[in-house]
Design a protein around this motif. Structure first.
Motif, short mmCIF file in Angstrom:
data_model
loop_
_atom_site.label_atom_id
_atom_site.label_comp_id
_atom_site.label_asym_id
_atom_site.label_seq_id
_atom_site.Cartn_x
_atom_site.Cartn_y
_atom_site.Cartn_z
N HIS A 1 -66.62 49.08 80.07
CA HIS A 1 -67.52 50.22 80.29
C HIS A 1 -67.34 51.25 79.17
O HIS A 1 -68.31 51.75 78.60
N GLN B 1 -72.65 45.86 80.49
CA GLN B 1 -73.89 45.15 80.84
C GLN B 1 -73.95 43.79 80.14
O GLN B 1 -74.39 42.81 80.74
N GLU B 2 -73.48 43.73 78.91
CA GLU B 2 -73.44 42.44 78.20
C GLU B 2 -72.46 41.49 78.88
O GLU B 2 -72.73 40.30 79.00
N VAL C 1 -71.65 41.27 82.06
CA VAL C 1 -72.17 40.66 83.29
C VAL C 1 -73.32 39.69 83.01
O VAL C 1 -73.69 38.92 83.89
N ARG C 2 -73.84 39.71 81.78
CA ARG C 2 -74.90 38.76 81.42
C ARG C 2 -74.36 37.48 80.79
O ARG C 2 -75.14 36.63 80.36
N ASP D 1 -75.82 52.65 88.30
CA ASP D 1 -75.18 51.71 87.36
C ASP D 1 -74.69 50.46 88.09
O ASP D 1 -74.84 49.35 87.60
N LYS D 2 -74.10 50.66 89.25
CA LYS D 2 -73.60 49.52 90.02
C LYS D 2 -74.74 48.60 90.44
O LYS D 2 -74.64 47.38 90.34
N ARG E 1 -77.59 48.27 88.91
CA ARG E 1 -78.09 47.62 87.70
C ARG E 1 -77.21 46.43 87.32
O ARG E 1 -77.69 45.36 86.96
N LEU E 2 -75.89 46.60 87.42
CA LEU E 2 -74.97 45.51 87.09
C LEU E 2 -75.17 44.32 88.03
O LEU E 2 -75.15 43.16 87.59
N LYS F 1 -77.94 43.62 89.58
CA LYS F 1 -79.25 43.05 89.21
C LYS F 1 -79.12 42.15 87.97
O LYS F 1 -79.81 41.14 87.85
N LEU F 2 -78.21 42.52 87.05
CA LEU F 2 -78.00 41.74 85.83
C LEU F 2 -77.18 40.47 86.08
O LEU F 2 -77.08 39.62 85.20
N CYS G 1 -75.32 40.84 72.20
CA CYS G 1 -75.62 42.12 71.57
C CYS G 1 -75.38 41.97 70.07
O CYS G 1 -74.90 40.95 69.61
#
Length: 170
Positions: free
Chosen positions: A18, A24-25, A27-28, A51-52, A54-55, A57-58, A136
């Motif tokens: 973080h 985010q990368e 978790v992808r 944020d949680k 979104r993570l 969702k990713l 990224c």
């Protein structure tokens, strides 16, 4: 067919990723990324509700811990005094998950995981996967590495970070 590798992360790596702007990368990744629910809910992970969400969702998987696992984690906590209870939650989930890797920055937890037959790696292993999977730009990775290098609360050896900045993430 072999099951996809599962990365079970502890708190320290989530916090470091973080800080580096790479969560985010992370978790992808092609791998399944799992965080035990008590760890994800902890105040130490300074992420807001948005944020949680979104993570998740990713692709982040937040694993609930049934009473049996919580009990085993408490046993480990009492047995391995240097560990925090959240470390024990992550170890239990990694132990009980086929084809898992425990992601931790804690040397003691890595050693205990190895004794339990669990593979363990640190945050740089995760950033290397982000790089290999091209999630990224190299510029973003280098910026994240500089952030980790310059943070006195990150305990990754500076020479390993600097090698990635200078040579690997190009």
């Amino acid at each position: 067919m072999a099951r996809m590798r599962v990365v079970v992360s502890d708190t320290s790596c989530v916090i470091d990723l973080h800080k580096a702007g790479l969560l985010q990368e992370f978790v992808r990744l092609r791998e399944s990324v799992v965080v035990p629910e008590p760890l994800f809910s902890d105040e130490a992970i300074s992420l807001g509700k948005a944020d949680k969400k979104r993570l998740i969702k990713l692709g982040l998987e937040v694993q609930k811990m049934p009473g049996e696992q919580v009990g085993r984690a408490k046993q480990y906590f009492n047995r391995y005094r240097p560990l925090r209870i959240h470390d024990c939650f992550a170890l239990i989930v990694a132990e009980e998950t086929d084809n898992s890797v425990l992601l931790t920055g804690d040397k003691q937890l890595k050693a205990i995981a190895k004794d339990h037959g669990v593979r363990a790696h640190g945050v740089l292993w995760a950033t290397d996967l982000i790089h290999i999977q091209k999630l990224c730009t190299c510029g973003k990775l280098r910026k994240g590495m500089r952030t980790l290098r310059d943070d006195p609360h990150v305990f990754v050896p500076n020479h390993l970070i600097q090698t990635r900045i200078d040579h690997k993430y190009r």
